[in-house]
Design a protein around this motif. Structure first.
Motif, short mmCIF file in Angstrom:
data_model
loop_
_atom_site.label_atom_id
_atom_site.label_comp_id
_atom_site.label_asym_id
_atom_site.label_seq_id
_atom_site.Cartn_x
_atom_site.Cartn_y
_atom_site.Cartn_z
N GLY A 626 -0.82 -3.95 -5.13
CA GLY A 626 -0.76 -3.98 -3.67
C GLY A 626 -1.91 -4.79 -3.07
O GLY A 626 -1.74 -5.49 -2.07
N PHE A 627 -3.07 -4.71 -3.69
CA PHE A 627 -4.23 -5.48 -3.21
C PHE A 627 -4.03 -6.96 -3.54
O PHE A 627 -4.30 -7.83 -2.72
N ARG A 628 -3.58 -7.22 -4.76
CA ARG A 628 -3.43 -8.62 -5.18
C ARG A 628 -2.41 -9.36 -4.32
O ARG A 628 -2.54 -10.54 -4.05
N ARG A 629 -1.37 -8.63 -3.89
CA ARG A 629 -0.38 -9.28 -3.04
C ARG A 629 -0.99 -9.71 -1.72
O ARG A 629 -0.64 -10.73 -1.15
N MET A 630 -1.93 -8.91 -1.22
CA MET A 630 -2.58 -9.26 0.04
C MET A 630 -3.49 -10.46 -0.14
O MET A 630 -3.73 -11.22 0.79
#
Ligand SMILES: Nc1nc2c(c(=O)[nH]1)N[C@H]1C(S)=C(S)[C@@H](COP(=O)(O)OP(=O)(O)OC[C@H]3O[C@@H](n4cnc5c(=O)[nH]c(N)nc54)[C@H](O)[C@@H]3O)O[C@H]1N2
Ligand SMILES: Nc1nc2c(c(=O)[nH]1)N[C@H]1C(S)=C(S)[C@@H](COP(=O)(O)OP(=O)(O)OC[C@H]3O[C@@H](n4cnc5c(=O)[nH]c(N)nc54)[C@H](O)[C@@H]3O)O[C@H]1N2
Ligand SMILES: [Mo]
Length: 738
Positions: A626-630
């Protein structure tokens, strides 16, 4: 669904109140506890990703022991008892062969629920060699406050009192989830704002006054502003006359910093320097929030922090309503310093602290002078925690590992820190760690550092332990806010984790430290530290305290100067007797950086390495999808003119190079700063890549600290801080050709 009232520790601000919704032993979601005084801003994405973080396959579940060669990434699961027994035996061997000083520890931002336990362990073991990020983060601020003002400075946060807040190299929009929305609210209510930053950040965009300073020249700007203020009579003559020492010397010193000279140093016009001084002086009382940039910019780290704080005193905004207040001990609470058992480390062992002969301010020589003053006023309840104000010099400790000079350091325990990403000069740090007899890592997740360790131990994260906000870690802030564990640290069949306190205690018990660890659990530690507050509330346990109201708000009031400060003279020491005793310049000044020598001459760009960006926290969270997608890639901001000259387009991969090494990041073109500056990100590694040598999850690809320098000769002469920013952080860039 069960709702637990916890204290979020996803960043170093630590202690935003949240509600953790738990079902069947699993975290379902984390929401903001809006009843509490300190909460994350709505723009903080981290709570919403807590469940994914908790369930990540990258979490560590059981103790592991290395099989085969270091870095082969081959592991054997062992019990906690076996791990602790073997590590204790390894430490005893280090102590027999090299003395207790042969063991070092590494700390980061104190994420493992505070560092008093580590410090206590080291004091009892007999080693002065604790290294950590605080040498370049908050430690300098803290020592400047304690030595100059006799206590930490905190902004008067009562509504409507402050006319101006200055963000001096600080960007709460990216880096301060709980402070940014309070800042916006105060601004809406009429508070003026000023930003000193080389980049047009979001706060700078919104500021009433923005000073676009050249990196690493903050001390000169503050001196120039004082030159103008004193020259034009805009200073607070009453305050400096009655409450400070050394004002006459300062007035003499700032004569050397007229606006035209300062303008040349700081990349400003003469008018901009004068305007900054008049705007600041014309909007008092004010507060100044200093970020980490000055601390990352030797040779002026301590000098800049001191000059900026002395500027506040010259304006009369210290110990005054609406200004910066001098915090005393929080009532009813036992501070870190009293938990560390610092008297257990003998004077002989203290004197062996590596680097303390050369960098004397933030190590035993400076700490002892400061501690003596604070103890005089407050006894044991003082705020000079050794983990914050007294460290060995990390670059010198890594060199001791490699060379055996001044003596061998053969063991390292890493907890809540990721040395391969966090310290300057990664390749040297890597060689140093590889050379050790014993390397132990206690972490919540796998990291590149864990992959080359001998033992990897699973730590409980904040959701698995009771925790407390750090508004009072040193025991001085007027707010205590606690949270409960949402899940147990051990769930049979799923994981067996220890919180950091349990780990240090368990290791201490195996090394004969038993009588010094009376509290069996972390919960008991909080109950012990809060006894005074519990008594005043009539509660007996942490659970009762949380059920009733899980915070206690005190106040910080003006009036400390009148009482007499915990400094040698009892006054604000513009001229610092402590710095003088240590053999340093007792007055604020600006040290001309040495011109680049040798290979460095070729590198002309200044690199602001590691300005904060959401959602990451240093090297953390790269493994959470979820963080990497941001934020999928490491980004370096490059001015469009420079990009044009170098044939770089937006989104291109570029090499960032220095004589120390090179790494690659993706270009984002900007006009938010000068063309001869770049702004790169730190903390990048790639969990999706192999954990084996030589990749170590891509720790040598985009990690900016492959390019940063830790040569002790280029560290800050007083604190030993190394350059991540400022005049010594030079580089070149070029496009990566496929
Ligand atoms: N180039 C460059 N380098 C920098 C900076 C920069 O601006 N530029 N910034 C510097 C600064 S200011 C700092 S403070 C340092 C930070 O340096 P570090 O704190 O060493 O770096 P982190 O990546 O935050 O590592 C923290 C580790 O703690 C683990 N952790 C989290 N919670 C817990 C817990 O409860 N217990 C345990 N045992 N482990 C836990 C995380 O998983 C993570 O691996 O980096 C510094 N490095
Ligand atoms: N998202 C996120 N938040 C974090 C962290 C994180 O890793 N990620 N880390 C936490 C930690 S440990 C820390 S120490 C804090 C740091 O918090 P800050 O100090 O706010 O961190 P930065 O964003 O590195 O720096 C702030 C500003 O300083 C500017 N700057 C650079 N060089 C100079 C200079 O020479 N002079 C001046 N005046 N300004 C300069 C940069 O352009 C940047 O906009 O953030 C904390 N919050
Ligand atoms: Mo930091």
């Amino acid at each position: 669904m069960d709702v637990k009232h916890s204290s979020c520790c996803f960043c170093s601000s630590r202690g935003c109140a949240v509600k953790v919704h738990v079902d069947g032993g699993r975290i379902r979601r984390v929401t903001i506890d809006t009843d509490a005084p300190v909460v994350p801003g709505a723009h903080c994405p981290r709570p919403s990703l807590a469940a994914e973080y908790q369930e990540s396959p990258f979490r560590l579940d059981y103790p592991l022991k290395r099989k085969g060669k270091r870095g082969e990434d081959s592991w054997e699961r062992i019990s906690w008892d076996q791990a602790l027994d073997e590590i204790a035996a390894g430490l005893s061997t280090v102590r027999e062969k090299y003395g207790p000083e042969g063991l070092a520890t590494s700390s980061g931002t104190g994420r493992g629920a505070w560092d008093f336990a580590k410090t206590r362990f080291m004091n009892l073991f007999g080693s002065p060699n604790r290294i950590g990020a605080v040498t370049i983060c908050y430690g300098p601020r803290s020592m400047v406050w304690l030595s100059t003002f006799g206590g930490p400075l905190v902004p008067d946060s009562r509504p409507g009192k402050t006319r101006l807040m200055v963000l001096w190299g600080r960007n709460p929009h990216e880096g301060g989830p709980s402070s940014w929305h309070r800042y916006l609210e105060a601004k809406k209510a009429g508070m003026k704002t000023m930003v000193v930053d080389p980049r047009l950040t979001e706060p700078a965009r919104q500021a009433d006054h923005w000073v676009q300073i050249r990196p690493g020249t903050d001390a000169a700007l503050a001196l120039g502003m004082m030159h103008v203020m004193i020259g034009e009579g805009l200073h607070d003559g009453g305050f400096v006359g009655n409450r400070t020492t050394g004002f006459e010397d300062l007035a003499e010193r700032v004569r050397e910093y007229p606006p035209d000279r300062v303008a040349r140093i700081c990349g400003l016009t003469k008018d901009q320097v004068v305007d900054a001084a008049r705007f600041f002086a014309g909007n008092q009382p004010s507060t100044i929030v200093i970020g980490v940039a000055a601390e990352h910019s030797p040779p002026n780290s301590i000098q800049a922090v001191r000059a900026i704080n002395v500027l506040l005193a010259v304006a009369g905004s210290v110990d005054r309503e609406g200004g910066m207040l001098i915090a005393g001990p929080a009532e009813g609470f036992i501070p870190d310093a009293a938990m560390e058992l610092n008297h257990q480390l003998s004077p002989q062992q203290r004197r062996k602290q590596i680097g303390a002969d050369r960098f004397r301010f933030l190590s035993y020589p400076g700490w002892e002078l400061v501690e003596e003053q604070l103890r005089r006023k407050w006894g044991d309840q003082h705020p000079a925690a050794a983990y914050l104000n007294c460290l060995a010099h990390a670059p010198s400790v890594f060199r001791a590992m490699l060379t055996g000079e001044p003596y061998p350091v053969r063991g390292l325990i890493v907890s809540a820190s990721n040395p391969l990403l966090a310290y300057a000069n990664t390749k040297l740090v890597y060689r140093a760690l590889q050379s050790l007899d014993l390397l132990v890592t206690l972490d919540v997740t796998w990291t590149p550092t864990a992959r080359i360790s001998d033992y990897v131990l699973p730590a409980a994260c904040w959701m698995e332990r009771p925790d407390m906000g750090n508004f009072c870690s040193s025991g001085s802030y007027p707010l205590i806010q606690v949270g409960e564990a949402a899940l147990p640290a051990r769930i049979p069949g799923r994981y067996e984790r220890y919180d950091d306190y349990e780990f240090w205690r368990a290791l201490g018990l195996r090394l004969g430290q038993g009588k010094h660890w009376p509290q069996g659990t972390f919960e008991e530690v909080w109950e012990h530290r809060l006894t005074g507050i519990f008594e005043s509330r009539g509660v007996k346990s942490l659970a009762e305290f949380i059920a009733q109201r899980r915070w206690e708000k005190g106040t910080v009031e003006p009036g400390q100067c009148e009482e007499g400060l915990a400094t040698p003279s009892g006054k604000v020491e513009i001229r610092s007797t402590i710095l003088e005793k240590l053999g340093y310049d007792p007055l604020p000044g600006y040290v001309d950086p040495r011109q680049p020598e040798g290979e460095w001459k070729k590198y002309r760009l200044l690199n602001i390495s590691g300005a904060r960006t959401m959602p990451y926290h240093h090297s953390e969270f790269r493994h959470v999808e979820g963080f990497r997608r941001m934020h999928p890639d490491p980004i370096v901001e490059i001015h469009v003119d420079l990009a044009r000259r170098k044939g770089i387009a937006d989104g291109d991969w570029v090499w960032i190079e220095t004589p120390v090494g090179r790494c690659r990041q993706r270009a984002r073109l900007t006009t938010s700063h000068d063309p001869d500056i770049i702004c790169s990100q730190h903390g990048w590694w790639f969990p999706e890549q192999s954990g084996e040598e030589p990749s170590l999850h891509g720790a040598f690809e985009s990690n900016i600290n492959i390019t940063t320098d830790d040569d002790p000769d280029r560290c800050d002469p007083m604190s030993g801080g190394w350059p991540f920013k400022g005049q010594y952080m030079r580089c070149s860039v070029r496009k990566v050709e496929e």
